[in-house]
Design an enzyme around this catalytic site. Structure first.
Site, PDB file in Angstrom:
ATOM      1  N   ASP A 277       3.116 -44.797   7.027  1.00 18.81           N
ATOM      2  CA  ASP A 277       4.496 -44.293   7.072  1.00 18.81           C
ATOM      3  C   ASP A 277       4.863 -43.893   8.495  1.00 18.81           C
ATOM      4  O   ASP A 277       4.025 -43.392   9.257  1.00 18.81           O
ATOM      5  CB  ASP A 277       4.659 -43.065   6.170  1.00 18.81           C
ATOM      6  CG  ASP A 277       4.394 -43.378   4.711  1.00 18.81           C
ATOM      7  OD1 ASP A 277       4.297 -44.566   4.361  1.00 18.81           O
ATOM      8  OD2 ASP A 277       4.292 -42.423   3.919  1.00 18.81           O
TER       9      ASP A 277
ATOM     10  N   LYS B  86      11.407 -29.166   6.220  1.00 15.17           N
ATOM     11  CA  LYS B  86      11.146 -30.610   6.249  1.00 15.17           C
ATOM     12  C   LYS B  86      12.342 -31.449   5.810  1.00 15.17           C
ATOM     13  O   LYS B  86      12.770 -32.363   6.526  1.00 15.17           O
ATOM     14  CB  LYS B  86       9.931 -30.940   5.374  1.00 15.17           C
ATOM     15  CG  LYS B  86       9.590 -32.424   5.381  1.00 15.17           C
ATOM     16  CD  LYS B  86       8.352 -32.742   4.551  1.00 15.17           C
ATOM     17  CE  LYS B  86       8.083 -34.249   4.563  1.00 15.17           C
ATOM     18  NZ  LYS B  86       6.886 -34.604   3.762  1.00 15.17           N
TER      19      LYS B  86
ATOM     20  N   ASP C 247      10.675 -47.058   5.513  1.00 18.08           N
ATOM     21  CA  ASP C 247       9.805 -46.781   6.663  1.00 18.08           C
ATOM     22  C   ASP C 247       8.346 -46.608   6.229  1.00 18.08           C
ATOM     23  O   ASP C 247       7.539 -46.075   6.974  1.00 18.08           O
ATOM     24  CB  ASP C 247      10.280 -45.544   7.418  1.00 18.08           C
ATOM     25  CG  ASP C 247      10.151 -44.261   6.601  1.00 18.08           C
ATOM     26  OD1 ASP C 247      10.172 -44.356   5.357  1.00 18.08           O
ATOM     27  OD2 ASP C 247      10.035 -43.179   7.187  1.00 18.08           O
TER      28      ASP C 247
END
Length: 605
Positions: free
Chosen positions: A310, A378, A538
């Site tokens: 990732d 996050k 991604d």
């Protein structure tokens, strides 16, 4: 005996927010909702649509539609008229090639994981990320509810939370059962997932219930149809993947391998008896972790397992590639390091310093300091580059604060309101280059729409895919019924562009079109080198034995993509498309050496 008639809808009048007017609202009754819920799974099984295919999908080309054989689906999902016209004029050969390769990837169901999921579900669910089979019971009414306003208020708050939880889990339950049914139906067959594009050129599998873009349960059952015998380098990738799925992805690769070896007994015990040896449920992605545990005990699974790498907050990585700001590049692992850098920790430390300076005079600073941890910051950081607003950031933080024991609901709101400002400011401090580019995109779009209020913003990607933002104001009309007047909104191509949506979506869609281009280029190059490839935006997937080769390719393609300055390219294209607009010059690039990405072990990890 005739059954009692039960209405499906109920009409009531409610106060309009922010005013004294009343408005008529028609809503479905709870009895009707229960009937729909009970019959949904049966209907889905009787007439399934958009299932995985057991033969390779048709190929897309300029002259032929691809994907399913009998069910026609568009090349891009929900295309606007402007998007269709732009696609007809574009050279899409490379996009077709990438989409056909993604759709042509063969998959198998991991039948061992299917058995585990069935057992977990039949014993009640509500573990390892599975939804509960039964609803939460409503809290009992206080005995003094009629005379105690405080008790009534507290009970209503508790009952609302339980009701909302049960509403959410109901849809998750239906989705999970449909996913299990699909996996059972596929059995040992090789299957394929036809893909289509969104307007930004990202690729998505069309089958909705069982695909690798889903949550932890369906991902855990996905194996590549193709397998490769493991050598030492492939086995090392199995160990790294296992540690990653546990949550050991912030340490060096050697430390991840060491962690795997130190936990071999637990890994093997989990693989062989997952229902009695529950250690695996402590993983970040417990079901995918359990599948990785099975790879330690089953050669077939190890040789067919889809290992993943990732990007580090990939939107910020692309902004760093555009800006070449050395600080941004270091924060998101474009530059080499001995261990992966964690941009979320970097921002959190900046936020903590801000809060400490305000503890004495800011009412909620101490509470914010007490609850501060990585998971709080996050999600707002991840989504800032995709257009999250301050209100959206506040909502994300508030959701995370629900897990904090002893924090009252009113304090959750106030602390999240306070922290949303700090997190967005902290991100701007850590990643200045990204902030400058997002500001430039925003200002450019405002200037374009000032001069061309009826145009939807557009640009081509480096592979020639025309991105056309679909945001346009709605028209409306009033319909008189026997009960009341209803205002109906509908799309109208003659209406002006929706400025707020274009401005807010510009930075997000710009970086999405760049990460999609990087994915397509990596996919095409992997196909040229006979490397198995799948993606979740991604997150790039391949066989363990081929991970080192794919990792080299994705770095090369990132460097190739950003050797040309995206903002300068956009400036030139927009000046040509919108000559009357006063578009500002793009910010100057920094001096980061882009070739260092090739040497960065934790760029994707």
């Amino acid at each position: 005996k005739r059954k009692k008639f039960v209405p499906a809808f109920r009409r009531r009048r409610v106060a309009v927010k922010g005013g004294n007017k009343m408005s008529g609202v028609i809503s479905m009754t709870s009895e009707a909702r229960e009937l729909i819920k009970d019959g949904h799974v049966v209907r889905a099984a009787m007439r399934p649509r958009y299932l995985p295919m057991v033969v390779p999908p048709y190929h897309w080309s300029k002259d032929h539609d691809g994907g399913f054989i009998h069910i026609r689906t568009p090349f891009t999902s929900k295309p606007t008229k402007e998007q269709k016209e732009a696609l007809e004029e574009a050279d899409l050969n490379l996009i077709y090639e990438s989409l056909n390769r993604l759709s042509g990837t063969g998959w198998l169901v991991n039948t061992k994981m299917l058995a585990v999921l069935n057992e977990e579900w039949h014993t009640g669910g509500n573990s390892a990320g599975l939804p509960a089979r039964e609803n939460k019971p409503m809290p009992p009414r206080p005995t003094d509810i009629a005379t105690n306003p405080k008790a009534l208020k507290e009970w209503k708050a508790q009952a609302t939370e339980v009701h909302q939880f049960n509403h959410r889990v109901m849809s998750r339950r239906v989705e999970f059962m449909t996913m299990l049914d699909t996996a059972e139906m596929l059995g040992d067959s090789t299957f394929y997932l036809p893909h289509q594009m969104c307007f930004r050129s990202r690729a998505f599998p069309i089958p909705p219930h069982f695909n690798h873009h889903g949550s932890d349960p369906p991902r855990s059952m996905m194996l590549f149809n193709r397998g490769m015998e493991l050598t030492d380098k492939g086995w090392r990738q199995i160990q790294i993947h296992t540690a990653n799925k546990w949550g050991m992805d912030k340490v060096s690769y050697d430390d991840r391998v060491a962690w795997d070896e130190d936990n071999t007994d637990n890994i093997i015990a989990s693989a062989r008896d997952p229902h009695n040896h529950r250690w695996w449920t402590g993983a970040d992605d417990p079901l995918q972790f359990l599948a990785a545990c099975q790879a330690h005990d089953d050669t077939f699974i190890a040789e067919h397992l889809a290992c993943q790498v990732d990007g580090t907050c990939n939107g910020l990585q692309h902004y760093a590639g555009m800006s070449l700001n050395p600080s941004d590049a270091k924060a998101v692992n474009l530059s080499p390091g001995d261990i992966p850098n964690d941009v979320y920790i970097d921002v959190m430390e900046v936020v903590v310093d801000m809060i400490k300076r305000e503890v004495r005079h800011e009412q909620h600073a101490q509470l914010a300091l007490d609850v501060m941890e990585r998971k709080i910051v996050k999600q707002p950081i991840m989504t800032t580059v995709y257009g999250v607003t301050r209100i959206g950031a506040r909502s994300q933080i508030q959701d995370k604060l629900r897990d904090v024991e002893g924090l009252a609901q009113v304090d959750r709101f106030r602390v999240s309101e306070y922290l949303s400002h700090k997190v967005l400011k902290g991100l701007g401090t850590v990643c200045r280059g990204a902030g400058e580019i997002m500001d430039w995109i925003t200002l450019s779009i405002k200037e374009i729409l000032k001069a061309y209020p009826h145009d939807n913003i557009r640009w081509p990607t480096p592979l020639g895919f025309p991105v056309v933002q679909p945001y346009r104001n709605f028209n409306s009309c009033r319909i008189t019924t026997c009960l009341q007047e209803v205002t109906y909104s509908y799309g109208d191509e003659c209406m002006p562009a929706m400025v707020r949506r274009h401005v807010q979506g510009g930075p997000a869609n710009g970086v999405h079109s760049e990460d999609a281009t990087h994915m397509h280029c990596t996919n095409i190059s992997c196909g040229d080198h006979d490397i198995e490839f799948a993606e979740v935006h991604d997150s790039y997937w391949t066989l363990a034995e081929q991970m080192d080769d794919m990792s080299l390719i994705l770095r090369d393609e990132f460097v190739n993509l950003h050797e040309s300055y995206w903002c300068q390219d956009m400036y030139n294209q927009w000046r040509e498309l919108y000559p009357r607009a006063d578009i500002p010059l793009p910010p100057a690039r920094g001096d980061f050496d882009l070739s260092l990405v090739r040497k960065s072990p934790y760029f994707f990890n």
